[in-house]
Design an enzyme around this catalytic site. Structure first.
Site: not given
Ligand code: ADP
Ligand code: MG
Length: 140
Positions: A11, A51, A114, A117, A128
């Protein structure tokens, strides 16, 4: 264990800090092979489409803004149970909950920024990968 493919994205927070190589080393160290890779800068429309599953979530607009804020590195990873293996080496979504040694524990800035992905199921991985790569770009 079945050989699978999964979609990985490094990212914008990680490309900005020039740690793509360190993240790829973690993926390879976990036994995953990079069978496709390209650097890109997503448009708003591309990020929104990728997304789409999260479009009702409160963080959706911020997430789209973040994912279009700088370059990303898109990858197809291949290996035994690649979907679960990649999720394991990534660590929990919130770096505060990520296990020591995982990518997010070491590199993530916060729950949004974070660093990586990873697809969350083999079905979503196939969707995807097809969205992000032509078949000719994947060389196993
Ligand atoms: P993951 O990437 O671990 O699969 P999710 O699919 O739930 O997590 O969420 C997609 C992305 O959205 C996350 O990697 C993060 O960048 C962002 N995200 C998820 N939850 C939050 C939150 N509570 N606040 C802000 N950004 C979030
Ligand atoms: Mg996810």
């Amino acid at each position: 264990m079945a050989i699978e493919r999964t979609l990985s994205i490094i990212k914008p927070d990680a490309t900005a800090r020039n740690v793509t190589g360190k993240i790829i080393a973690k993926l390879e160290g976990a036994g995953l092979r990079v069978v496709a890779q390209k650097r890109a800068r997503w448009s708003e429309a591309e990020a929104q489409k990728f997304y789409e599953v999260h479009k009702e979530r409160p963080f959706y607009n911020d997430l789209v803004a973040f994912m279009t804020s700088g370059p990303i590195v898109l990858q197809v990873l291949e290996g035994a149970s690649a979907v679960a293996k990649n999720r394991e080496v990534m660590g929990a979504t919130n770096p505060a909950d990520a296990a020591p040694g995982t990518i997010r524990a070491e590199f993530a800035e916060n729950i949004e920024r974070n660093s990586v992905h990873g697809s969350d199921s083999p079905d979503n991985a196939a969707t995807e990968i097809a969205l992000c790569f032509d078949a000719s770009e994947i060389v196993g």
